[in-house]
Enzyme design. Structure first.
Site, mmCIF file in Angstrom:
data_model
loop_
_atom_site.group_PDB
_atom_site.id
_atom_site.type_symbol
_atom_site.label_atom_id
_atom_site.label_comp_id
_atom_site.label_asym_id
_atom_site.label_seq_id
_atom_site.Cartn_x
_atom_site.Cartn_y
_atom_site.Cartn_z
ATOM 1 N N VAL A 38 -43.309 -29.003 25.116
ATOM 2 C CA VAL A 38 -44.552 -29.618 25.582
ATOM 3 C C VAL A 38 -44.232 -31.062 25.950
ATOM 4 O O VAL A 38 -43.692 -31.807 25.138
ATOM 5 C CB VAL A 38 -45.633 -29.587 24.483
ATOM 6 C CG1 VAL A 38 -46.929 -30.191 24.995
ATOM 7 C CG2 VAL A 38 -45.848 -28.157 24.013
ATOM 8 N N GLY A 76 -46.816 -34.235 30.464
ATOM 9 C CA GLY A 76 -46.639 -34.948 31.727
ATOM 10 C C GLY A 76 -45.769 -36.181 31.603
ATOM 11 O O GLY A 76 -45.653 -36.955 32.539
ATOM 12 N N LEU A 77 -45.157 -36.372 30.410
ATOM 13 C CA LEU A 77 -44.286 -37.536 30.229
ATOM 14 C C LEU A 77 -42.829 -37.170 30.468
ATOM 15 O O LEU A 77 -41.950 -38.018 30.403
ATOM 16 C CB LEU A 77 -44.440 -38.100 28.811
ATOM 17 C CG LEU A 77 -45.864 -38.480 28.408
ATOM 18 C CD1 LEU A 77 -45.909 -38.881 26.943
ATOM 19 C CD2 LEU A 77 -46.370 -39.616 29.286
ATOM 20 N N GLY A 78 -42.599 -35.906 30.704
ATOM 21 C CA GLY A 78 -41.242 -35.433 30.941
ATOM 22 C C GLY A 78 -40.732 -35.963 32.250
ATOM 23 O O GLY A 78 -41.458 -36.599 33.006
ATOM 24 N N SER A 79 -39.477 -35.683 32.497
ATOM 25 C CA SER A 79 -38.863 -36.367 33.605
ATOM 26 C C SER A 79 -37.639 -35.584 34.045
ATOM 27 O O SER A 79 -36.703 -35.384 33.275
ATOM 28 C CB SER A 79 -38.504 -37.769 33.113
ATOM 29 O OG SER A 79 -37.475 -38.326 33.840
ATOM 30 N N SER A 80 -37.676 -35.129 35.281
ATOM 31 C CA SER A 80 -36.493 -34.484 35.838
ATOM 32 C C SER A 80 -35.349 -35.468 35.898
ATOM 33 O O SER A 80 -34.181 -35.093 35.816
ATOM 34 C CB SER A 80 -36.800 -33.971 37.245
ATOM 35 O OG SER A 80 -37.936 -33.160 37.218
ATOM 36 N N ASP A 90 -38.706 -43.557 37.293
ATOM 37 C CA ASP A 90 -38.432 -42.662 36.165
ATOM 38 C C ASP A 90 -36.930 -42.610 35.870
ATOM 39 O O ASP A 90 -36.519 -42.439 34.720
ATOM 40 C CB ASP A 90 -39.013 -41.261 36.403
ATOM 41 C CG ASP A 90 -38.781 -40.767 37.816
ATOM 42 O OD1 ASP A 90 -38.249 -41.542 38.659
ATOM 43 O OD2 ASP A 90 -39.116 -39.608 38.099
ATOM 44 N N ALA A 130 -34.615 -37.540 33.635
ATOM 45 C CA ALA A 130 -33.950 -37.545 32.334
ATOM 46 C C ALA A 130 -32.914 -36.423 32.274
ATOM 47 O O ALA A 130 -31.801 -36.615 31.759
ATOM 48 C CB ALA A 130 -34.979 -37.387 31.212
#
Lengths: 327, 327
Positions: free
Chosen positions: B104, B107-111, B154, B113
């Site tokens: 989960v 929406g703070l995830g990041s491709s 990002d 990263a």
């Protein structure tokens, strides 16, 4: 001989809050009329009866020379308007004044309308010929006498009617050619003090002068362009500007969740634009809805717990009523 | 020998959407880490296993020379990062790559990263010494290879970590001194396509170039000032700017009613400022809440049907993980 005049309420379209800082704004008069009936009195006395005073079973009497915006809250705008007329025209007679207004105003009402109707009815009683500009100046002076401050945009709507492009305390007042504004008005059901909201914005401007200067100026520029978009019926652009303007008002802290609900609902139902009208904190929003989306936008406002307000815009400015009764 | 690297997700603080146009922005890395484990292969082959592919019971194999951002959607960022490394350093070996990420991400995830972790783990496997700036450049090139466009903010968060002041596609990347940001993050529970939102703003900018130019520039200026406010812990001013910024994003049409609910709730509970993070249309908002209001703001977000996200900000940038297992 009784003489009655009436004046309309107002819906600010563009430049809300910016007008306080002298920026251009757009306002339309709404067909929510306030009327004043004036009879001559032989004594140098002014009697005033307002809906509120009648409810209290009271008619207020004051010596003509003691008429003042500062006597009573209930009669402040009536007295202020008469004071302007008495001083300007060395009036020696007295008046009996009855004011009437709609019971429900949805925040579209206007103390300026009461002042304008009073001034015009009394002037007619005195057989004075006063042009619109002088009516505006006297009514605006009366409003400032009561409030100490004010952009005068509601005075312009009350006096000129129609849709008015208004700059810096009346430096420019242009009534646009009559045309139909394809808007739906929604009442949010609540209200906080306009004075407080104007103070909140002033304090934010003190804390963030550069950004606020730019944004207030931008709202003025939007009014300039929105005027053109009305003239050319360029509703897509008018709606885009409404939405950007709304965001800036939100940034000023004058939006509420309930206003936001109505605004989002209207847009989702097809409105090209939607924004607060006026100081915010409650009162009304309006949505730009061309004929094909009008009913869906109206319904969406209702479903978001708003009250669609079916009142015509571009209403007549202050006028004498032909239904006046003989004394 | 397996080598694992991890990189953080991001929360954009200021300059959302403006960053797309090269304006200054502020971003903080969040402790929501994506990791990549890389093993050497003797063959000139790259094997990639992602959570999604593992779920489908699949390991994807591709010839090293055929590694490309355009092979598969599921492996695009991993392949793009490896492609940069292979081309830049004439890599002759092969890799087995395993990626992991939180289930989960709010929406703070990041491709970015994933790309950063992949690049750093593979580079370490090759015993390459690459500094942060080169990591940034290679990862940003990889992201552009996949997406065609992107501000790179990002990537800066993923690579540098902490809180980063970022200008125009990496012209300036400044990691601010470590300090605690007194913010509460709230997830709105929904998401629309970031690409669509960026397109919507671009189209509004085409229709209203002057106003949008001024507003986008202003968001950049706000980032400049917000950077100072972080350095001086001037939270009142930081909060004021958040609120004005939020209004401008609302004016861009990227706000939603649910985000507005969380934002109004947070402010009413005492937050000095509250705004969307990122492209809008859903995902997260954050509120500035000093210690005394932290719990009431968190509760208010929950009561407005939001999900408070308790994830640390100012997280480490991409790093090698010492828990790597031996092959």
């Amino acid at each position: 001989m009784k003489i009655t005049a009436s004046a309309p309420g107002k819906l600010v379209l563009f430049g809300d809050h910016a007008a306080v800082y002298g920026k251009p704004c757009l306002v339309t008069a709404v067909d929510l009329r306030f009327s004043t009936t004036v009879e001559p009195l032989d004594e140098p006395v002014v009697e005033i009866s307002t809906p509120q005073l009648r409810e209290q079973g009271e008619t207020y009497r004051v010596q003509r020379d003691a008429v003042s915006a500062r006597n009573r809250r209930e009669t402040a705008f009536v007295e202020a308007a008469l004071r302007q007329l008495i001083d300007r025209y060395k009036v020696t007679s007295g008046f009996h004044v009855d004011t009437e207004g709609p019971q429900v105003t949805f925040g579209l009402g206007s103390s300026s309308a009461i002042a304008a109707a009073t001034l015009v009815a009394a002037a007619q009683q005195l057989k004075l010929e006063i042009d619109k500009r002088e009516i505006f100046d006297l009514v605006y002076a009366a409003v400032l006498d009561v409030q100490g401050t004010g952009s005068g945009v509601d005075v312009a709507a009350a006096v000129y009617g129609g849709t008015v492009y208004y700059v810096n305390r009346g430096d420019m007042i242009e009534r646009l050619p009559d045309s139909h504004l394809p808007i739906v008005i929604g009442y949010s059901g609540s209200k906080v003090s306009t004075t407080n909201l104007i103070g909140d914005v002033a304090r934010l401007r003190d804390r963030q002068p550069d950004f606020m200067h730019t944004l207030l100026h931008m709202l003025g520029d939007m009014s300039v362009q929105a005027r053109d978009h009305i003239l050319h019926e360029n509703w897509q652009a008018f709606g885009d500007l409404m939405n950007i303007h709304q965001g800036i008002l939100d940034g000023f802290g004058v939006n509420t969740l309930q206003l936001a609900r109505l605004i989002f609902a209207a847009r989702e139902a097809g409105a090209t634009g939607a924004k607060i009208s006026g100081a915010g904190g409650g009162d009304c929003m309006f949505a730009l809805a061309v004929e094909s989306t009008r009913s869906s936008v109206t319904e969406a406002i209702q479903q978001a717990d708003g009250t669609p307000v079916d009142i015509a815009t571009g209403a007549d400015g202050v006028r004498l009523e032909t239904t006046s009764h003989k004394a």
